[in-house]
Design an enzyme around this catalytic site. Structure first.
Site, short mmCIF file in Angstrom:
data_model
loop_
_atom_site.label_atom_id
_atom_site.label_comp_id
_atom_site.label_asym_id
_atom_site.label_seq_id
_atom_site.Cartn_x
_atom_site.Cartn_y
_atom_site.Cartn_z
N LYS A 237 -56.67 68.51 18.75
CA LYS A 237 -55.35 68.49 19.40
C LYS A 237 -55.07 69.81 20.14
CE LYS A 237 -53.49 65.17 16.10
NZ LYS A 237 -52.83 65.03 14.79
N GLU B 186 -56.83 60.38 3.92
CA GLU B 186 -57.88 59.35 3.91
C GLU B 186 -58.82 59.58 2.74
OE1 GLU B 186 -59.20 57.87 7.34
OE2 GLU B 186 -57.29 58.27 8.35
N GLY C 9 -48.15 58.09 11.84
CA GLY C 9 -47.44 56.92 11.32
C GLY C 9 -47.37 55.82 12.36
N1 LIG Z 1 -52.75 56.64 11.98
C1 LIG Z 1 -51.97 57.50 12.60
O1 LIG Z 1 -50.89 57.87 12.11
C2 LIG Z 1 -52.38 58.04 13.95
C3 LIG Z 1 -51.53 58.95 14.61
C4 LIG Z 1 -51.88 59.40 15.89
C5 LIG Z 1 -53.06 58.98 16.46
N2 LIG Z 1 -53.88 58.12 15.78
C6 LIG Z 1 -55.12 57.68 16.44
O2 LIG Z 1 -54.97 56.33 16.85
C7 LIG Z 1 -56.23 55.67 16.78
C8 LIG Z 1 -56.09 54.42 15.90
O3 LIG Z 1 -55.73 54.85 14.59
P1 LIG Z 1 -55.34 53.78 13.46
O4 LIG Z 1 -54.83 54.58 12.32
O5 LIG Z 1 -54.52 52.71 14.02
O6 LIG Z 1 -56.80 53.21 13.10
P2 LIG Z 1 -57.13 51.80 12.44
O7 LIG Z 1 -56.01 51.39 11.55
O8 LIG Z 1 -58.51 51.91 11.88
O9 LIG Z 1 -57.13 50.80 13.69
C9 LIG Z 1 -58.19 50.63 14.58
C10 LIG Z 1 -58.33 49.14 14.86
O10 LIG Z 1 -59.28 48.95 15.90
C11 LIG Z 1 -60.18 47.91 15.49
N3 LIG Z 1 -61.48 48.07 16.12
C12 LIG Z 1 -62.45 48.97 15.84
N4 LIG Z 1 -63.52 48.76 16.63
C13 LIG Z 1 -63.22 47.68 17.43
C14 LIG Z 1 -63.93 46.97 18.43
N5 LIG Z 1 -65.15 47.30 18.78
N6 LIG Z 1 -63.30 45.94 19.04
C15 LIG Z 1 -62.07 45.59 18.67
N7 LIG Z 1 -61.35 46.23 17.71
C16 LIG Z 1 -61.92 47.26 17.10
C17 LIG Z 1 -60.29 48.12 13.99
O11 LIG Z 1 -60.84 47.00 13.35
P3 LIG Z 1 -61.52 47.20 11.88
O12 LIG Z 1 -60.44 47.63 10.98
O13 LIG Z 1 -62.06 45.85 11.57
O14 LIG Z 1 -62.59 48.23 12.05
C18 LIG Z 1 -58.83 48.37 13.62
O15 LIG Z 1 -58.12 47.16 13.48
C19 LIG Z 1 -57.22 56.71 16.25
O16 LIG Z 1 -57.86 57.31 17.34
C20 LIG Z 1 -56.34 57.73 15.55
O17 LIG Z 1 -56.90 59.01 15.52
C21 LIG Z 1 -53.55 57.63 14.56
#
Ligand SMILES: NC(=O)c1ccc[n+]([C@@H]2O[C@H](COP(=O)([O-])OP(=O)(O)OC[C@H]3O[C@@H](n4cnc5c(N)ncnc54)[C@H](OP(=O)(O)O)[C@@H]3O)[C@@H](O)[C@H]2O)c1
Length: 409
Positions: free
Chosen positions: A200, A185, A304
């Site tokens: 974790k 990031e 991912g």
């Molecule tokens: N990325 C990975 O590979 C991965 C792996 C394992 C676990 N995780 C976990 O999974 C979770 C999501 O990760 P991500 O990578 O998918 O994050 P992300 O791409 O930022 O997705 C989060 C989504 O939720 C939306 N959101 C935020 N606040 C909201 C609200 N109040 N109401 C409705 N929607 C809202 C965001 O909108 P905006 O973009 O407009 O803010 C975004 O579209 C995190 O906890 C992360 O630690 C991620």
């Protein structure tokens, strides 16, 4: 057919939608009629998405629809994810989360809410991304006295360390490349400072102990101080350097009463032949040691969109198959007192200026296991026997300023 909703249509939420759509036939074999996404909650519109017609901005649209039985929470962060998850559970809707920050902070509370309302709170994807880990640990290994869990739990830092090792590259340079490739990031602190791994290993420690191991209570160290010179020394002796989450039961007979576990996140030298030595790039690996089954190794993509989405869908299937009752997960709110880091026992790899060699010998004495440098070296490099960390750092203080200190597995 089960009607479902997605909270947060970002990276993982859209992965969940893709897995449910593309593998609908497969999913229907487990859940008669399959799982249909009726709503997607997000702040933004997604006009170009095939799911554009399901987007809603008001959670009450979802919570007031009696057809909804399962939601996934893939929003991230503590709020409003906590409030939304709690409100869903209070309506008897099962919640499946990928959100490690929320699970670490409020896991027991949300599990209790689920149990009180006859639904489930599941979070397989919060640790190890796409790797089936928590469910096997809680089900297939339920009969085991788990003695230790040792894991490479963060793909970003494993990628950076792998590149440093392969190409002799500098930490800052590899981090920049990882950011350009989208593996790290813009603000990489949560990964490189070890917080993601720490959360974790806290969740894993809580699940194996049944009590709460708080992230704030455990020693957490990242990879920012690792240098190419450390890799040169480690490699020459057949070691790699990995950021590990380590959780183990105290075996020392003099462990303070009541303390049962040593838990920490830190870089470790991992010897050739150890199952975690060959876990490279963005992959994760977790080694679980049970008292009967011995070693069990889990390996795969720890992050991912599709791998993590797949793990969330696995939970949605389990929740859908369990409608009317709660999938039991033993995790009490009572905080487990873990060993202070000064009471943890580890062996150490140390690089010092050659001029400090005599002071090192005087301070460490018999604790030195091997010296890895020779007289012609500008550095004095040594490894210790396993020693209480408090004792180690006392000796180090009397030895001069270390160029590098890394624990050894
Ligand atoms: N990325 C990975 O590979 C991965 C792996 C394992 C676990 N995780 C976990 O999974 C979770 C999501 O990760 P991500 O990578 O998918 O994050 P992300 O791409 O930022 O997705 C989060 C989504 O939720 C939306 N959101 C935020 N606040 C909201 C609200 N109040 N109401 C409705 N929607 C809202 C965001 O909108 P905006 O973009 O407009 O803010 C975004 O579209 C995190 O906890 C992360 O630690 C991620």
């Amino acid at each position: 057919m089960i009607q479902a909703a997605i909270f947060g249509f970002g990276n993982i939420g859209s992965g969940v939608a893709t897995v449910l759509e593309e593998n609908a036939g497969q999913i229907a074999k487990a859940v008669p009629g399959g799982i249909h996404v009726k709503y997607i909650l997000d702040i933004r519109e997604f006009p170009d998405s095939p799911f554009a017609d399901r987007i809603v901005h008001d959670i009450d649209v979802i919570l007031s629809d009696p057809e909804i039985k399962v939601v996934c929470e893939t929003m991230g962060g503590k709020e409003p994810a906590f409030t939304f998850s709690k409100r869903a559970l209070e309506k008897g809707i099962s919640v499946c989360s990928s959100n490690k920050e929320l699970v670490e902070a409020f896991g027991p509370q949300l599990l209790e809410t689920a149990a009180a309302h006859g639904c489930s709170y599941l979070f397989e994807a919060s640790v190890g991304g796409g790797i089936p880990l928590l469910t096997p640990l809680l089900q297939n290994l339920a009969q085991e006295d788990i003695q230790s869990v040792t894991g490479i739990l963060n793909g970003t830092t494993n990628y950076i360390l792998t590149k440093m090792e392969r190409y002799g590259a500098d930490y800052g340079q590899v981090l920049k490349e990882a950011q350009e490739l989208g593996y790290a990031e813009r603000n990489p602190a949560a990964d490189v400072e070890g917080h993601d791994t720490g959360r974790k290993i806290s969740i894993l420690s809580s699940l194996i102990s049944g009590k709460t191991v708080k992230f704030d209570d455990i020693h957490t160290e990242g990879i920012t101080k690792i240098t190419p010179a450390d890799f040169v020394r480690a490699k020459a002796k057949g070691y790699s350097i990995k950021l590990l989450g380590v959780s183990r039961k105290c075996s020392a007979p003099d462990a303070p009463a009541g303390i049962r576990m040593e838990v920490m996140t830190a870089p470790f030298l991992v010897p050739e032949g150890h199952p975690l030595h060959s876990v490279s790039d963005v992959f994760n690996g977790v080694l679980v040691h049970g008292n009967m089954v011995d070693d069990v190794m889990f390996y795969g993509r720890g992050a991912g969109k599709l791998p993590t989405g797949s793990a969330v869908v696995a939970d949605m299937i389990l929740a859908a198959k369990s409608i009317g009752h709660t999938v039991p997960i033993q995790w009490e709110a009572e905080v487990l007192e873990t060993a202070a880091s000064s009471d943890c026992t580890n062996a150490f790899f140390v690089r010092m200026h050659a001029a400090d060699a005599a002071k090192v010998h005087a301070a460490f004495g018999d604790c030195i296991d091997q010296v890895w440098s020779d007289e012609t070296d500008a550095e004095f490099v040594f490894v210790t026997k396993p020693v209480k960390e408090g004792v180690f750092f006392d000796c180090l203080q009397r030895s001069g300023e270390a160029l590098s200190v890394i624990r050894m597995l």
